[in-house]
Design an enzyme around this catalytic site. Structure first.
Site, PDB file in Angstrom:
ATOM      1  N   TYR A  72      52.133  28.968  42.282  1.00 43.00           N
ATOM      2  CA  TYR A  72      50.991  29.069  41.358  1.00 43.00           C
ATOM      3  C   TYR A  72      50.056  27.872  41.478  1.00 43.00           C
ATOM      4  CZ  TYR A  72      52.225  33.529  39.532  1.00 43.00           C
ATOM      5  OH  TYR A  72      52.455  34.875  39.448  1.00 43.00           O
ATOM      6  N   ARG A  75      47.863  28.783  44.296  1.00 41.69           N
ATOM      7  CA  ARG A  75      46.871  29.779  43.844  1.00 41.69           C
ATOM      8  C   ARG A  75      45.766  29.107  43.032  1.00 41.69           C
ATOM      9  NH1 ARG A  75      49.335  34.659  42.348  1.00 41.69           N
ATOM     10  NH2 ARG A  75      47.289  35.305  41.618  1.00 41.69           N
ATOM     11  N   ASP A 110      42.220  35.304  38.221  1.00 43.82           N
ATOM     12  CA  ASP A 110      41.445  34.215  38.824  1.00 43.82           C
ATOM     13  C   ASP A 110      40.282  33.711  37.982  1.00 43.82           C
ATOM     14  OD1 ASP A 110      39.435  36.212  39.204  1.00 43.82           O
ATOM     15  OD2 ASP A 110      40.158  36.668  41.222  1.00 43.82           O
ATOM     16  N   HIS A 125      46.663  40.802  32.827  1.00 44.47           N
ATOM     17  CA  HIS A 125      47.828  40.188  33.492  1.00 44.47           C
ATOM     18  C   HIS A 125      47.856  38.670  33.327  1.00 44.47           C
ATOM     19  CE1 HIS A 125      48.421  43.917  36.316  1.00 44.47           C
ATOM     20  NE2 HIS A 125      48.876  44.115  35.093  1.00 44.47           N
ATOM     21  N   CYS A 133      54.562  27.613  26.789  1.00 44.05           N
ATOM     22  CA  CYS A 133      55.743  26.779  26.605  1.00 44.05           C
ATOM     23  C   CYS A 133      56.944  27.662  26.287  1.00 44.05           C
ATOM     24  CB  CYS A 133      55.494  25.774  25.479  1.00 44.05           C
ATOM     25  SG  CYS A 133      56.971  24.793  25.113  1.00 44.05           S
ATOM     26  N   GLY A 193      38.181  47.957  43.307  1.00 45.43           N
ATOM     27  CA  GLY A 193      39.036  47.050  44.071  1.00 45.43           C
ATOM     28  C   GLY A 193      40.474  46.983  43.614  1.00 45.43           C
ATOM     29  N   THR A 194      41.012  48.121  43.207  1.00 50.42           N
ATOM     30  CA  THR A 194      42.440  48.147  42.866  1.00 50.42           C
ATOM     31  C   THR A 194      43.131  49.290  43.586  1.00 50.42           C
ATOM     32  OG1 THR A 194      44.094  48.314  41.109  1.00 50.42           O
ATOM     33  CG2 THR A 194      41.996  49.444  40.705  1.00 50.42           C
TER      34      THR A 194
HETATM   35  C1  BJW Z   1      38.503  46.055  48.208  1.00 52.59           C
HETATM   36  C2  BJW Z   1      37.980  44.997  48.921  1.00 52.59           C
HETATM   37  C3  BJW Z   1      36.613  44.835  48.819  1.00 52.59           C
HETATM   38  C4  BJW Z   1      40.060  44.971  49.296  1.00 52.59           C
HETATM   39  N1  BJW Z   1      35.906  45.663  48.062  1.00 52.59           N
HETATM   40  N2  BJW Z   1      37.800  46.863  47.453  1.00 52.59           N
HETATM   41  C5  BJW Z   1      55.290  53.488  35.609  1.00 52.59           C
HETATM   42  C6  BJW Z   1      55.580  54.014  36.850  1.00 52.59           C
HETATM   43  C7  BJW Z   1      56.125  53.211  37.845  1.00 52.59           C
HETATM   44  C8  BJW Z   1      56.414  51.872  37.621  1.00 52.59           C
HETATM   45  C9  BJW Z   1      56.139  51.346  36.379  1.00 52.59           C
HETATM   46  C10 BJW Z   1      55.594  52.152  35.397  1.00 52.59           C
HETATM   47  N3  BJW Z   1      55.400  51.378  34.294  1.00 52.59           N
HETATM   48  C11 BJW Z   1      55.809  50.119  34.574  1.00 52.59           C
HETATM   49  C12 BJW Z   1      56.287  50.069  35.826  1.00 52.59           C
HETATM   50  C13 BJW Z   1      56.849  48.859  36.505  1.00 52.59           C
HETATM   51  C14 BJW Z   1      55.804  47.918  37.046  1.00 52.59           C
HETATM   52  C15 BJW Z   1      54.965  48.645  38.086  1.00 52.59           C
HETATM   53  O1  BJW Z   1      53.876  49.093  37.843  1.00 52.59           O
HETATM   54  N4  BJW Z   1      55.489  48.750  39.284  1.00 52.59           N
HETATM   55  C16 BJW Z   1      54.783  49.455  40.363  1.00 52.59           C
HETATM   56  C17 BJW Z   1      54.481  48.463  41.492  1.00 52.59           C
HETATM   57  C18 BJW Z   1      55.617  50.601  40.831  1.00 52.59           C
HETATM   58  N5  BJW Z   1      54.959  47.394  35.974  1.00 52.59           N
HETATM   59  C19 BJW Z   1      55.343  46.346  35.249  1.00 52.59           C
HETATM   60  O2  BJW Z   1      56.407  45.786  35.451  1.00 52.59           O
HETATM   61  C20 BJW Z   1      54.426  45.870  34.145  1.00 52.59           C
HETATM   62  N6  BJW Z   1      55.161  45.689  32.957  1.00 52.59           N
HETATM   63  C21 BJW Z   1      55.662  46.690  32.253  1.00 52.59           C
HETATM   64  O3  BJW Z   1      55.417  47.843  32.496  1.00 52.59           O
HETATM   65  O4  BJW Z   1      56.457  46.296  31.212  1.00 52.59           O
HETATM   66  C22 BJW Z   1      57.106  47.295  30.429  1.00 52.59           C
HETATM   67  C23 BJW Z   1      57.753  46.568  29.253  1.00 52.59           C
HETATM   68  C24 BJW Z   1      57.496  47.013  27.977  1.00 52.59           C
HETATM   69  C25 BJW Z   1      58.101  46.359  26.891  1.00 52.59           C
HETATM   70  C26 BJW Z   1      58.934  45.267  27.124  1.00 52.59           C
HETATM   71  C27 BJW Z   1      59.168  44.812  28.403  1.00 52.59           C
HETATM   72  C28 BJW Z   1      58.579  45.472  29.484  1.00 52.59           C
HETATM   73  C29 BJW Z   1      53.824  44.504  34.466  1.00 52.59           C
HETATM   74  C30 BJW Z   1      52.955  44.516  35.674  1.00 52.59           C
HETATM   75  C31 BJW Z   1      52.505  43.083  36.026  1.00 52.59           C
HETATM   76  C32 BJW Z   1      51.836  43.005  37.386  1.00 52.59           C
HETATM   77  N7  BJW Z   1      51.728  41.655  37.773  1.00 52.59           N
HETATM   78  C33 BJW Z   1      51.090  41.334  39.056  1.00 52.59           C
HETATM   79  C34 BJW Z   1      51.442  39.873  39.538  1.00 52.59           C
HETATM   80  C35 BJW Z   1      51.051  38.813  38.584  1.00 52.59           C
HETATM   81  C36 BJW Z   1      49.634  38.337  38.750  1.00 52.59           C
HETATM   82  C37 BJW Z   1      49.480  37.176  39.713  1.00 52.59           C
HETATM   83  O5  BJW Z   1      50.343  36.316  39.887  1.00 52.59           O
HETATM   84  O6  BJW Z   1      48.398  37.155  40.323  1.00 52.59           O
HETATM   85  O7  BJW Z   1      49.689  41.538  38.982  1.00 52.59           O
HETATM   86  S1  BJW Z   1      51.580  42.422  40.380  1.00 52.59           S
HETATM   87  C38 BJW Z   1      50.044  42.427  41.215  1.00 52.59           C
HETATM   88  O8  BJW Z   1      49.573  43.802  41.274  1.00 52.59           O
HETATM   89  C39 BJW Z   1      49.088  41.648  40.288  1.00 52.59           C
HETATM   90  C40 BJW Z   1      47.880  42.576  40.281  1.00 52.59           C
HETATM   91  O9  BJW Z   1      47.116  42.346  39.118  1.00 52.59           O
HETATM   92  C41 BJW Z   1      48.493  43.951  40.361  1.00 52.59           C
HETATM   93  C42 BJW Z   1      47.558  45.022  40.844  1.00 52.59           C
HETATM   94  O10 BJW Z   1      47.207  44.819  42.187  1.00 52.59           O
HETATM   95  P1  BJW Z   1      45.708  45.159  42.654  1.00 52.59           P
HETATM   96  O11 BJW Z   1      44.755  44.313  41.929  1.00 52.59           O
HETATM   97  O12 BJW Z   1      45.487  46.611  42.605  1.00 52.59           O
HETATM   98  O13 BJW Z   1      45.723  44.594  44.163  1.00 52.59           O
HETATM   99  P2  BJW Z   1      46.167  45.333  45.510  1.00 52.59           P
HETATM  100  O14 BJW Z   1      46.334  44.289  46.551  1.00 52.59           O
HETATM  101  O15 BJW Z   1      47.288  46.264  45.300  1.00 52.59           O
HETATM  102  O16 BJW Z   1      44.900  46.244  45.882  1.00 52.59           O
HETATM  103  C43 BJW Z   1      43.662  45.690  46.289  1.00 52.59           C
HETATM  104  C44 BJW Z   1      42.690  46.827  46.482  1.00 52.59           C
HETATM  105  O17 BJW Z   1      41.424  46.268  46.770  1.00 52.59           O
HETATM  106  C45 BJW Z   1      43.045  47.753  47.662  1.00 52.59           C
HETATM  107  O18 BJW Z   1      42.912  49.095  47.227  1.00 52.59           O
HETATM  108  C46 BJW Z   1      41.976  47.421  48.709  1.00 52.59           C
HETATM  109  O19 BJW Z   1      41.602  48.554  49.487  1.00 52.59           O
HETATM  110  C47 BJW Z   1      40.840  46.977  47.845  1.00 52.59           C
HETATM  111  N8  BJW Z   1      39.913  46.049  48.466  1.00 52.59           N
HETATM  112  N9  BJW Z   1      39.044  44.367  49.612  1.00 52.59           N
HETATM  113  C48 BJW Z   1      36.550  46.670  47.416  1.00 52.59           C
HETATM  114  N10 BJW Z   1      35.996  43.832  49.522  1.00 52.59           N
HETATM  115 ZN    ZN Z   2      55.934  23.368  23.497  1.00 50.50          ZN
END
Ligand code: BJW
Ligand code: ZN
Length: 258
Positions: A72, A75, A110, A125, A133, A193-194
């Site tokens: 991090y 990042r 970001d 997120h 903490c 972009g997701t």
């Molecule tokens: C362009 C471009 C350009 C490139 N122009 N475009 C239901 C079904 C299945 C699974 C689950 C579900 N519900 C929950 C889950 C589990 C899980 C999940 O979703 N897993 C899947 C992977 C299967 N979800 C969770 O665990 C979430 N929590 C949860 O559900 O908790 C339940 C709960 C309830 C009560 C108590 C306890 C628990 C939490 C999800 C957290 C995600 N965190 C992350 C990492 C942290 C952030 C960090 O450090 O930066 O977040 S994962 C990562 O993916 C990050 C992103 O925000 C997230 C999404 O990714 P994103 O932004 O879509 O990026 P990419 O790389 O995938 O795509 C980029 C896109 O851009 C592409 O399409 C390119 O083509 C495009 N692109 N250049 C336009 N120039």
């Molecule tokens: Zn503290």
């Protein structure tokens, strides 16, 4: 997508937006790619040399918190050096037009939408700037300076973790409810972009489409088709840093942004 197809898709998207009272935007890593922030799923699920699960999950944190902090801090250093791109600025321009009826829901941590001037931003997120903490639960904005690999809370000396939502963790209730409300009330949902594979963020798309009596119109902006594409009424396929300014320009010509 040919130039002619893009031109007609841009006209269709501008037409939807001109008629919209409320607009919601869902962004992902792609919107920041042209600023120099890497996306998540481009290179074999690796993120700066790490598996996402090792550095963005509670299990990874308990295994090796110092590695997570190194990741991090890298990042944070990267984001300290980048600037919003024309796609971010186009979304800020759109917020000026719709005001309180414009909500930007971002999965990105970001801070570039805020830097570009958007104010009605829901960072579902978390944020790279914030720490939490583990003892007193205080959340603080620590800017983007390096924090070392075992930072401590300035109030109680407890251990700090990044205030980021990792896999398996719940999103902040208030922020998530505000995102759901914006998606379920909007006339147009712009999905930028997701890959739309991470939930619950991706569920905002069917939420908007299930709006009654009139479903929202969904506009997708991406380099490629994604899991969101089947829901989309119109797809604008190309870099968001080029496509979004073109869309805003069409709205300006039509008077919708004046
Ligand atoms: C362009 C471009 C350009 C490139 N122009 N475009 C239901 C079904 C299945 C699974 C689950 C579900 N519900 C929950 C889950 C589990 C899980 C999940 O979703 N897993 C899947 C992977 C299967 N979800 C969770 O665990 C979430 N929590 C949860 O559900 O908790 C339940 C709960 C309830 C009560 C108590 C306890 C628990 C939490 C999800 C957290 C995600 N965190 C992350 C990492 C942290 C952030 C960090 O450090 O930066 O977040 S994962 C990562 O993916 C990050 C992103 O925000 C997230 C999404 O990714 P994103 O932004 O879509 O990026 P990419 O790389 O995938 O795509 C980029 C896109 O851009 C592409 O399409 C390119 O083509 C495009 N692109 N250049 C336009 N120039
Ligand atoms: Zn503290």
């Amino acid at each position: 997508m040919s130039a002619t197809e893009l031109d007609s898709a841009l006209s269709q998207a501008a037409h939807y937006l001109q008629a919209a009272q409320r607009v919601c935007v869902l962004t992902g890593a792609g919107v920041s790619a042209e600023s120099g922030v890497p996306t998540f799923r481009a290179s074999d699920g690796l993120w700066e040399g790490h598996r996402i699960d090792d550095v963005a999950s509670p299990e990874g944190w308990y295994r090796n918190p110092a590695l997570v902090w190194q990741f991090y801090n890298a990042r944070r250093a990267n984001v300290a050096q980048v600037k919003p791109n024309p796609g971010h600025y186009a979304l800020a321009e759109m917020e000026r037009r719709w005001g309180q009826n414009f909500t930007l829901v971002t999965q990105n941590v970001d801070g570039l939408h805020l830097a570009a001037g958007n104010r009605n931003v829901l960072e579902i997120h978390g944020s790279l700037r914030q720490t939490r903490c583990l003892s007193c639960a205080a959340v603080d904005d620590r800017g983007l300076k390096p924090l070392g690999d075992a930072p401590r809370c300035p109030r109680c000396q407890g251990r700090l973790r990044p205030h980021i939502v990792w896999f398996g963790e719940a999103l902040d209730d208030a922020i998530w409810w505000a995102a759901l409300e914006a998606a379920s009330a909007c006339d147009v949902l712009l999905v930028v972009g997701t890959s739309a594979v991470v939930y619950p963020a991706a569920s905002l798309i069917p939420v908007a489409k299930r709006r009654r009596p009139t479903p929202a119109q969904v506009i997708e902006v991406n380099l490629t088709t994604t899991d969101a594409s089947d829901w989309a009424d119109v797809g604008l396929y190309g870099p968001s840093g080029i496509i979004l300014p073109q869309l805003v320009q069409r709205l300006e010509y039509s008077g919708a942004l004046s």
